[in-house]
Structure formats: structure tokens, C-alpha cells
Design a protein around this motif. Structure first.
Motif, short mmCIF file in Angstrom:
data_model
loop_
_atom_site.label_atom_id
_atom_site.label_comp_id
_atom_site.label_asym_id
_atom_site.label_seq_id
_atom_site.Cartn_x
_atom_site.Cartn_y
_atom_site.Cartn_z
N ILE A 121 -1.53 -10.23 5.23
CA ILE A 121 -1.71 -10.91 4.54
C ILE A 121 -0.88 -13.03 4.52
O ILE A 121 -1.75 -13.97 4.97
CB ILE A 121 -2.18 -10.97 2.99
CG1 ILE A 121 -2.08 -9.80 2.21
CG2 ILE A 121 -1.58 -12.70 1.69
CD1 ILE A 121 -1.99 -9.46 1.28
N ASN A 122 0.18 -13.19 4.66
CA ASN A 122 0.84 -13.94 4.70
C ASN A 122 0.19 -14.67 6.69
O ASN A 122 0.01 -15.96 6.55
CB ASN A 122 2.63 -13.66 5.14
CG ASN A 122 3.20 -13.55 4.38
OD1 ASN A 122 2.38 -13.92 3.27
ND2 ASN A 122 4.07 -13.28 4.13
N GLU A 131 6.89 1.80 0.60
CA GLU A 131 6.87 0.28 0.32
C GLU A 131 7.50 -0.59 1.87
O GLU A 131 7.01 -1.38 2.16
CB GLU A 131 8.77 0.17 -0.06
CG GLU A 131 9.09 0.55 -1.32
CD GLU A 131 10.76 0.27 -1.80
OE1 GLU A 131 10.75 -0.05 -0.18
OE2 GLU A 131 11.12 1.11 -2.63
N GLN A 186 1.35 -6.98 3.68
CA GLN A 186 2.51 -8.55 2.99
C GLN A 186 2.14 -9.43 4.28
O GLN A 186 1.76 -10.65 3.79
CB GLN A 186 3.55 -8.79 1.64
CG GLN A 186 3.60 -9.58 1.48
CD GLN A 186 3.30 -10.30 0.56
OE1 GLN A 186 2.42 -9.44 -0.04
NE2 GLN A 186 2.52 -11.17 0.58
N GLU A 187 2.29 -8.91 5.25
CA GLU A 187 3.07 -9.53 6.60
C GLU A 187 1.75 -10.08 6.71
O GLU A 187 1.43 -11.65 7.66
CB GLU A 187 3.59 -8.83 7.72
CG GLU A 187 4.04 -9.59 8.95
CD GLU A 187 5.49 -10.73 8.59
OE1 GLU A 187 5.79 -11.14 7.72
OE2 GLU A 187 5.43 -10.97 10.02
N SER A 238 -4.18 -18.28 -0.44
CA SER A 238 -3.77 -16.81 -0.46
C SER A 238 -4.61 -16.41 -1.49
O SER A 238 -4.62 -14.43 -1.65
CB SER A 238 -2.37 -17.34 -1.32
OG SER A 238 -1.28 -17.44 -0.41
N VAL A 277 -6.30 -12.23 -1.03
CA VAL A 277 -6.40 -11.28 -1.65
C VAL A 277 -7.29 -10.83 -2.55
O VAL A 277 -7.65 -9.25 -2.17
CB VAL A 277 -4.66 -11.67 -2.46
CG1 VAL A 277 -4.68 -10.60 -3.38
CG2 VAL A 277 -3.51 -12.01 -1.76
N LEU A 284 3.85 -2.09 2.30
CA LEU A 284 3.04 -2.22 1.46
C LEU A 284 3.89 -4.24 2.20
O LEU A 284 3.02 -4.83 2.20
CB LEU A 284 4.30 -2.54 0.24
CG LEU A 284 3.78 -3.74 -1.17
CD1 LEU A 284 2.69 -3.55 -1.13
CD2 LEU A 284 4.42 -3.62 -2.39
N ALA A 285 5.19 -3.51 2.75
CA ALA A 285 5.35 -5.25 3.17
C ALA A 285 4.42 -5.29 4.61
O ALA A 285 4.63 -6.13 4.92
CB ALA A 285 7.06 -4.37 3.94
#
Lengths: 75, 73, 75, 73, 73, 75
Positions: free
Chosen positions: C15-16, C5, C12-13, D58, D62, C8-9
Motif C-alpha cells: 500500500i505504501n 503479522e 502495508q508495504e 491513501s 485502502v 499484514l506488514a
């Protein structure tokens, strides 16, 4: 203890804001070390930020008090 | 107790990664102007110095606050 | 699972942040579709951002290690 | 179980609304320069395209990350 | 119950302090251009007015939203 | 009740954003009171922000629907 944690969180937030604002104002081109001119700038900037924090606190608290007084009157 | 230790170290790892995201964001804006095919020497030095000087600034601020508090009490 | 997790977080951060920085750098006037020149720019920008992330990681981790070593010495 | 479903759908609704706030913030800065009496055609197109292109970006990021990972393994 | 009251007042105190941080951040950017040896009169007035006008703007927006809602129903 | 809290949180977030954007656009030099020209500007800015919010909502929701339809097809 809750109050201590609160005071700590408050101090931490103040330090973070000073760090962010004064780094961006005083260290425009980060070099090999923190120059003494940059240190002077950070010291001054830090004092100004805390002054500003005090002025803002006073203004905000006095406004909150005025609002709650006038709400009392209008009841 | 083992679980507690594990979770604590994961917590530290998370804070470390969060700091890296914050510094990359900040130092990207300070050091990278145009997008070229590779980060050049000047930009790399700027990024490294940006992290180091930001941490120096943090330490400087905390130290100075502590001194002010000592002088007051 | 906690570690997954976390990874993943973290992804994700990342990518953001790439999304935010590279959209603002590469898509100045959003048109009817993502132009191929904009795609090229985003691809390059993304590689540069990940490079920057690696450089920042190395610098930060080596600093944290130096600090904890010198604290050990001063004890 | 019904409650669980309800809460989950509320959760999705909340994330949707949060995204709308984020996009409005971002695309307002990109598309609206001066405040006029109505949002004009150009601004409206810009806002719609801004949302669409941001989501395209986005997806592009990805997809490209996944390809890189595939090539590595 | 006493604990509940205490925690609630601490909560209010926390929100108050958070607002002060937010306003200092915002009004610092609006009012302080260069770092001098003391905050001068003009800057101090600007900071105070910045807080007051920001709150006026909030009240104005909320009032206007409520009027719109009343006219609709 | 959960739904009410959600709607409230949503309205609150919208008010916060309007406040932030329209204060920065309309009150460039904060004076002794909110001038009527500033009020007019805030009122206009607020209407534009809500218009923008609606346009963005429509665009986002229609995209989400298109994506979920095309995913259905590809299965």
C-alpha cells in the motif's frame, strides 16, 4: 567476531550501492541477457565506484581528524 | 527447536517479500512510463528482464570482487 | 500469528509503495479535492502496480528456484 | 501500567512526527521550486493540498483494496 | 567494562562507515557523469569538495539553529 | 527523559532533511569553500524548509483531528 560481522555488513552495503548505481547507469533497457557491453560497463562502473568510495573515505576521515584537532586547541 | 525453524523460515519469507518490493519499485520506474488499461507485452518482458538482469549484475559484481581478492592474496 | 503479522506488514508495504508511486504519477498539482480524473488514474495505476508486483514475483521466484536447482547439480 | 500508557503515547507522538517529516520531504519537492524570501500563498496552498490529497489517496487505495477483497470472497 | 568499550568503538566505526556510504552515494550523483577509465582530476576534486562542503553545510545549519534558539530565549 | 530523546531525534531528523534538500538546491558545484552566496542560499532554504514543516504539521494534525471527530459521529 563483532568486527567480522561489521566488515561483512560494510562489504554488503558497498555491493548493494554498486549494484544500484551501476545497474541504473549501465542497463538502460534490460534485454534477454547481460550483454558483454553491459558487463564491461558494470566492471568499469564498479571500479570507479570503489575509487570514489576511497576518495570520499580519505576526505571524510581527514576532516574528522582536523575537526577533533582544532577542538583540542580551542580548549 | 521447532519454533526456531519456523521463525527462520518466516524470516526467509520476509526477506523474499522485501526483495520483491524492492525490485517492483526499481523495475516499475524503469519499465512503466504511462498508465494504460493493462500492462502490455513489452512492459511485461521489460519487468521480467529487469529482475533477471539485476540479479545477473549482482552475481557479476560479487564474482568480480572475489576474483580481485584472490589476485591480491 | 507471526504469519499474520508478516502478511499484514507485506500488505502495508505494498500500500505504501502504491501510494507513493501513484500519487506522484496521478496528482501532479494537488488541488482542493481529489478530482474524479485523479481517482480514475489512481485506480488504474494501482491495478498496474499490483500486476507489476505479480510479474516481478513470478520472475524472482522462478530465478531463485533455477539457481538452487543448478547449485544442486554442480555439487 | 502508567509507564506503559506513557510509552505508548510517546510512540504515537513519534509516528506522528515521522509522518510530518515524510510529508514535508515529499510536498517540498512537489510544491517548492525556487527559494524566495517567504513561502508565498500559492506554495502554502500547494503544501496543504499536497498533505490532504496524499491522505485522500491513501484512504482511496485502502477502500478499493477492501472492496476487491470483499468481491473475491 | 572492556567489552563495553570495545562495543562502543565498534559502534563508532559502524557510524563512520555508514556516513562514508551515504556521502559516496550523494557525491557520486553530484560529481560522476560518465564512466571513464579512471576518475579524473576534476571528478576527484569534486568528490573531495562535495564531502567538505556537505559537512560545512551541516555545521552552518546547526550553528544557525543554535543562534536562533539563543535569540528566542 | 524519553520525551527529551524524542525531541532530540526529531530535531536531528529535521536537520538531516534540511541538510539534504538545501545542499542539493544551493551547492550545485562544490568548490574550495562554502561561498557566501551559498551560505545565503542555505540560510534562506533552511527558513523556507522550517516554514514548510510548520504548514505541513498544521495541515496533517488538523486532518487527523477532523477524521477522529467524524469517526466519533459515525459511531
Amino acid at each position: 567476531q563483532v568486527r567480522n560481522e561489521l566488515a561483512l555488513a560494510n562489504a554488503q552495503e558497498l555491493i548493494n550501492k554498486i549494484n544500484e548505481k551501476c545497474f541504473s547507469k549501465c542497463i538502460t533497457k534490460p534485454g534477454n541477457k547481460l550483454e558483454s557491453s553491459e558487463q564491461t560497463c558494470v566492471a568499469k562502473c564498479m571500479d570507479r565506484y570503489m575509487e570514489a568510495w576511497n576518495i570520499v573515505s580519505r576526505a571524510y576521515i581527514s576532516r574528522v581528524q582536523r575537526e577533533s584537532n582544532s577542538q583540542g586547541e580551542s580548549l | 527447536k521447532e519454533l526456531g525453524k519456523f521463525l527462520e523460515s518466516e524470516n526467509a519469507r520476509m526477506r523474499l517479500q522485501q526483495s520483491i518490493h524492492t525490485f517492483t519499485d526499481l523495475c516499475w520506474d524503469k519499465c512503466i512510463n504511462k498508465i494504460s488499461n493493462k500492462i502490455d507485452r513489452g512492459e511485461e518482458t521489460c519487468l521480467t528482464n529487469c529482475v533477471e538482469r539485476f540479479l545477473d549484475t549482482s552475481l557479476f559484481i560479487v564474482k568480480r570482487l572475489e576474483e580481485t581478492r584472490k589476485n591480491l592474496s
